[in-house]
Design a protein around this motif. Structure first.
Motif, PDB file in Angstrom:
ATOM      1  N   GLU A  67       5.321   3.869   8.063  1.00 34.96           N
ATOM      2  CA  GLU A  67       5.324   3.570   9.661  1.00 34.96           C
ATOM      3  C   GLU A  67       5.140   2.368  10.137  1.00 34.96           C
ATOM      4  OE1 GLU A  67       2.114   5.579  11.510  1.00 34.96           O
ATOM      5  OE2 GLU A  67       2.386   7.484  10.881  1.00 34.96           O
ATOM      6  N   ILE A  68       4.599   1.479   9.146  1.00 35.98           N
ATOM      7  CA  ILE A  68       4.345   0.006   9.288  1.00 35.98           C
ATOM      8  C   ILE A  68       5.847  -0.636   8.951  1.00 35.98           C
ATOM      9  CG2 ILE A  68       3.266  -1.896   8.476  1.00 35.98           C
ATOM     10  CD1 ILE A  68       0.842  -0.569   7.934  1.00 35.98           C
ATOM     11  N   TYR A  69       6.296   0.058   7.879  1.00 37.82           N
ATOM     12  CA  TYR A  69       7.483  -0.522   7.407  1.00 37.82           C
ATOM     13  C   TYR A  69       8.808  -0.239   8.490  1.00 37.82           C
ATOM     14  CZ  TYR A  69      11.175  -1.747   3.918  1.00 37.82           C
ATOM     15  OH  TYR A  69      12.331  -2.283   3.430  1.00 37.82           O
ATOM     16  N   ALA A  84      -0.497  10.519  -0.461  1.00 39.82           N
ATOM     17  CA  ALA A  84       0.482  10.890   0.652  1.00 39.82           C
ATOM     18  C   ALA A  84       0.412  10.191   1.874  1.00 39.82           C
ATOM     19  CB  ALA A  84       0.787  12.470   0.687  1.00 39.82           C
ATOM     20  N   GLU A  85      -0.853  10.467   2.116  1.00 37.76           N
ATOM     21  CA  GLU A  85      -1.456   9.813   3.629  1.00 37.76           C
ATOM     22  C   GLU A  85      -1.064   8.252   3.584  1.00 37.76           C
ATOM     23  OE1 GLU A  85      -5.156   9.464   6.683  1.00 37.76           O
ATOM     24  OE2 GLU A  85      -5.384  10.386   4.915  1.00 37.76           O
ATOM     25  N   GLN A  86      -1.374   7.679   2.650  1.00 41.20           N
ATOM     26  CA  GLN A  86      -1.288   6.239   2.265  1.00 41.20           C
ATOM     27  C   GLN A  86       0.313   5.811   2.350  1.00 41.20           C
ATOM     28  OE1 GLN A  86      -3.623   4.106  -0.673  1.00 41.20           O
ATOM     29  NE2 GLN A  86      -1.848   2.848  -1.285  1.00 41.20           N
ATOM     30  N   THR A  87       0.880   6.525   1.660  1.00 37.86           N
ATOM     31  CA  THR A  87       2.391   6.562   1.457  1.00 37.86           C
ATOM     32  C   THR A  87       3.111   6.330   3.009  1.00 37.86           C
ATOM     33  OG1 THR A  87       2.666   7.340  -0.572  1.00 37.86           O
ATOM     34  CG2 THR A  87       4.524   7.511   0.867  1.00 37.86           C
ATOM     35  N   GLU A 145       0.838  -1.199   0.074  1.00 40.76           N
ATOM     36  CA  GLU A 145       0.118  -0.153   0.053  1.00 40.76           C
ATOM     37  C   GLU A 145       0.973   1.201  -0.041  1.00 40.76           C
ATOM     38  OE1 GLU A 145      -0.128  -1.634   4.248  1.00 40.76           O
ATOM     39  OE2 GLU A 145      -0.187  -2.455   2.111  1.00 40.76           O
ATOM     40  N   ALA A 146       2.086   0.925   0.352  1.00 37.65           N
ATOM     41  CA  ALA A 146       2.863   2.497   0.389  1.00 37.65           C
ATOM     42  C   ALA A 146       3.530   2.554  -1.021  1.00 37.65           C
ATOM     43  CB  ALA A 146       4.332   2.121   1.268  1.00 37.65           C
ATOM     44  N   VAL A 147       3.657   1.631  -1.999  1.00 35.05           N
ATOM     45  CA  VAL A 147       4.138   2.043  -3.475  1.00 35.05           C
ATOM     46  C   VAL A 147       3.046   1.695  -4.358  1.00 35.05           C
ATOM     47  CG1 VAL A 147       6.161   1.084  -2.732  1.00 35.05           C
ATOM     48  CG2 VAL A 147       4.780  -0.434  -3.405  1.00 35.05           C
TER      49      VAL A 147
END
Length: 247
Positions: free
Chosen positions: A197-199, A189-192, A179-181
């Motif tokens: 954060e998760i990563y 941007a919010e999703q990135t 979901e970041a890429v």
């Protein structure tokens, strides 16, 4: 999943190699597979230089920052962006016209061609049972690398690639969450940043395990350090001197 995707999902960088050779036939197959990558307008703006002689490999290892695995691997490929052939074609067929091989666009085309072809070759090598690792350290002393390889104007070494039979078991470094890429329709941007954060949590745990508890640095901290340190600032004047990025 299929065999191809399974192979791709198992990729890891190998930094210790057995002395087993890569045959001429295997190397030819690996490079031929690289050549089948897509290329903008079929310009195929790349050249691969295979370094196999021990003395020359040792020199490449030194120039890349004394990386021992460059010296140990049976085959070291130097992937070069190459506009020399195109420039020659323009001079021969349209000598009366101005040539734009020094444009930023053509620099990008050549560099992208290298990336596409080399990743094809990497997958081909792995499918044959070899391990690989990319060596960006060649750009540390890029002018000397170019001299050793006799690279003409319009050609520059983008990176190297070690190929050989792996002599180590390494884990697979986790990647950014999907979901970041992968965005749909527009950049989110919010999703990135949520994915980052998760990563960060994932990479902190990975580093802790990999270093037996010595480090647990999250990805964002590593990237912040990387971005705020001057690295290879000689690249721009070198590339301009080789005939790139002039307009």
């Amino acid at each position: 999943m299929n065999e191809t995707i399974e192979l791709m999902m198992k990729h890891r960088s190998v930094r210790k190699f057995k002395p087993d050779p890569v045959s001429k036939e295997q190397l030819a197959a690996i490079v031929a597979a690289g050549q089948m990558a897509s290329s903008s307008s079929s310009v195929q703006a790349y050249t691969i230089i295979a370094v196999t002689e021990q003395e020359q490999k040792a020199k490449m290892a030194e120039l890349a920052g004394n990386q021992s695995y460059v010296n140990e691997c049976p085959v070291f490929l130097v992937w070069c962006a190459d506009l020399y052939r195109l420039s020659d074609a323009a001079k021969r067929y349209l000598p009366e016209k101005e040539s734009y091989e020094d444009s930023t666009e053509n620099f990008m085309v050549a560099t992208i061609d290298v990336a596409l072809a080399s990743q094809n070759a990497a997958l081909a090598a792995e499918s044959l049972g070899f391990g690989i690792v990319y060596i960006g350290g060649l750009r540390n002393r890029i002018e000397e690398v170019s001299e050793v390889l006799d690279l003409p104007d319009g050609v520059y070494p983008v990176y190297g690639m070690c190929i050989g039979v792996a002599d180590q078991e390494t884990g697979i470094r986790p990647r950014l969450p999907l979901e970041a890429v992968l965005h749909h329709g527009r950049y989110n941007a919010e999703q990135t940043l949520k994915g980052v954060e998760i990563y960060d949590e994932t990479t902190a745990a990975y580093m802790k395990e990999r270093t037996q508890g010595e480090r647990s640095t999250p990805w964002s901290e590593m990237m912040a350090k990387r971005l705020t340190e001057p690295v290879r600032l000689q690249m721009k004047p070198f590339l301009e001197g080789k005939g790139f990025l002039k307009r």
